[in-house]
Design an enzyme around this catalytic site. Structure first.
Site, mmCIF file in Angstrom:
data_model
loop_
_atom_site.group_PDB
_atom_site.id
_atom_site.type_symbol
_atom_site.label_atom_id
_atom_site.label_comp_id
_atom_site.label_asym_id
_atom_site.label_seq_id
_atom_site.Cartn_x
_atom_site.Cartn_y
_atom_site.Cartn_z
ATOM 1 N N LYS A 274 0.830 -1.195 0.000
ATOM 2 C CA LYS A 274 0.000 0.000 0.000
ATOM 3 C C LYS A 274 0.872 1.256 0.000
ATOM 4 C CE LYS A 274 -3.704 -2.097 2.790
ATOM 5 N NZ LYS A 274 -4.836 -1.922 1.862
ATOM 6 N N ARG A 348 -10.189 -11.677 1.844
ATOM 7 C CA ARG A 348 -11.060 -12.733 1.305
ATOM 8 C C ARG A 348 -10.381 -14.093 1.372
ATOM 9 N NH1 ARG A 348 -11.266 -9.392 -4.137
ATOM 10 N NH2 ARG A 348 -10.955 -7.821 -2.512
#
Length: 496
Positions: A274, A348
């Protein structure tokens, strides 16, 4: 630190200094308790001079004359009586708690002339006070001048016509406040303090309330074949954990309801790292796991008549020499293979193994997972609603209603084959991201591939669990979103 409010209910209050808080509707000529607190009519005069209108949550501070039975009076406006909702009582309690400063006792008069205040409304008011009183300043060594410090403990007497009924209703409110504030604590903790092992230890503390807690280690998860979850964890020196919490408050034969939370205690993005700006907020990427833990606290504390399972996958996503790479293919517990396109789509991968494990072991009535899963849901819904995805219309409707009742609002998002095919992979059964378009929807479709025919809902709480707008009942960065929502769902539909 949070102010400790010692709340009691009474038909009257012995006034000897301290603070008096009076509620007033826009229509009423006087405020609740005015005849007791203000026989000289100071409130009426002050309100006239200040042109006070008692609009919703509008406050009026009054310095009382010498000889008055209290040191200070605050009037809190409720707005129009006909428009009052349960959430307004929460907000009024929060507004009242915000006015408690430099006092160790307060009397709150809530029975407004012309308005019937139910025990439930009194309990909601008290819950609003408890939620607003929360703050997280554990690591601040300088906390202002002594004269500015609020009292550490304040005795609050809520004056109402049915104190016994209010006290009974308040027992549930205390449980809810405890669960919400636990979730807030977990989200607010710095990542160097709260790793997967430490988070699991916090879950283990729920055993004191009667929750059965198992902690699965990396070895046990590897034996079960949780390759998706373990792939995320392999870049960190901090070992992963899977916490399994069970509350058995229902009948023995009843299938449980199940809640699964994403618990990425810190998310750098991994190799798909990020940007530096704002990365510190990724300590809150375990907001789903925090909400599930808080919910289990509530259900156990109020002895909910339901069998419930809470499962949280706890990992840290780091970019070291052993970290998962884009292009890796991992095998989930279900046996389905996953091509990792982006290591920052890691939540996920954690959830898919937790969902499969839950379904395989417990055969629940439904599964609801919560996750700070995608930035795309914030683009779509902002910080007001969380995204709701579901394969079951009844469960979706129940969740939507619970969201409206608790004011933790949900907005149902679409699912469909045209979205699902976006995560098909050339090299594996699926890939972990479908690209920029419909990012929150393709993430939901990924999870849907691991729930089989079980009724399921996915709540994407990225915009509501952390950094959401502050209001009358929440001044915390970590909001505890989801705890009250899911408790309302269980209470309304699933308790025996």
């Amino acid at each position: 630190m949070s102010i400790k409010l010692e709340i009691s209910f009474s038909k009257s209050a012995k006034l000897n200094g301290g603070l008096a808080i009076l509620l007033k509707t826009a229509e009423a000529d006087s405020a609740a308790g005015a005849e007791t607190v203000d026989p000289a009519g100071v409130i009426v005069k002050a309100a006239r001079i200040a042109r006070y209108s008692a609009k919703s949550m509008n406050g009026l501070d009054i310095v009382v004359p010498e000889g008055a039975p209290v040191d200070r009076i605050v009037v809190i406006g409720l707005g129009k009586a006909a428009e009052l909702t349960a959430h307004d009582w929460l907000k009024a309690g929060g507004a009242a708690a915000s006015r408690i400063k430099n006092t160790d006792k307060a009397a709150v008069f809530i029975d407004v002339p012309g308005l019937t205040t139910s025990p439930r409304a009194a309990a909601d008011f008290a819950l609003g006070m408890l939620l607003r009183a929360y703050s997280f300043d554990t690591y601040k060594t300088k906390k202002g001048d002594e004269e500015e410090k609020p009292a550490k403990s304040v005795k609050v007497t809520i004056v109402t016509a049915d104190p016994a009924g209010a006290k009974k209703a308040f027992s549930d409110s205390e449980a809810i406040a405890g669960g919400v504030n636990l979730a807030r604590d977990l989200v607010n903790e710095p990542p160097n303090v709260l790793g997967p092992v430490e988070f699991a230890a916090k879950a283990k503390e729920l055993e004191k309330l009667g929750v059965e807690v198992e902690i699965l280690t990396e070895r046990e998860m590897r034996r079960l074949g949780m390759g998706a979850l373990l792939g995320v964890a392999q870049g960190s020196v901090r070992p992963p954990r899977l916490a399994v919490m069970q509350w058995k408050g229902g009948k023995g034969k009843d299938r449980p309801v199940a809640f699964i939370g994403k618990g990425v205690v810190f998310d750098t993005g991994g190799i798909s790292i990020k940007p530096a700006a704002g990365m510190e907020d990724m300590k809150g990427d375990m907001g789903g796991a925090a909400a599930v833990t808080g919910l289990m606290h509530v259900l156990a504390s109020r002895k909910a008549a339901v069998n419930a399972v809470g499962i949280i996958g706890l990992v840290e996503n780091m970019p070291d020499g052993n970290a998962q790479r884009p292009g890796d293919i991992v095998t989930s517990m279900s046996g389905q293979t996953i091509e990792v396109i982006n290591t920052d789509a890691e939540g996920r991968l954690v959830l898919c193994d937790a969902l499969w494990y839950c379904n395989d072991r417990f055969k629940p009535q439904f599964m609801i997972n919560l996750a700070t899963l995608t930035g795309a849901i914030i683009v779509a819904l902002g910080n007001v609603h969380a995204g709701l995805f579901s394969n079951d219309d009844q469960l979706s409707a129940q969740l939507t209603a619970a969201g409206l009742s608790s004011n933790e609002k949900l907005w149902r998002m679409p699912l469909g084959r045209d979205y699902d095919k976006l995560i098909d992979s050339k090299f594996a059964d699926m890939k972990n991201t479908g690209g920029r378009q419909a990012g929150s929807i393709t993430a939901a479709h990924f999870l849907k591939r691991f729930v089989q025919d079980t009724p399921w809902a996915h709540l994407d709480i990225a915009g509501t669990a952390m950094g959401s707008p502050q209001d009358e009942i929440n001044q915390s960065w970590g909001s505890g979103f989801g705890v009250r929502l899911l408790d309302e769902l269980v209470r309304a539909h699933y308790e025996s």
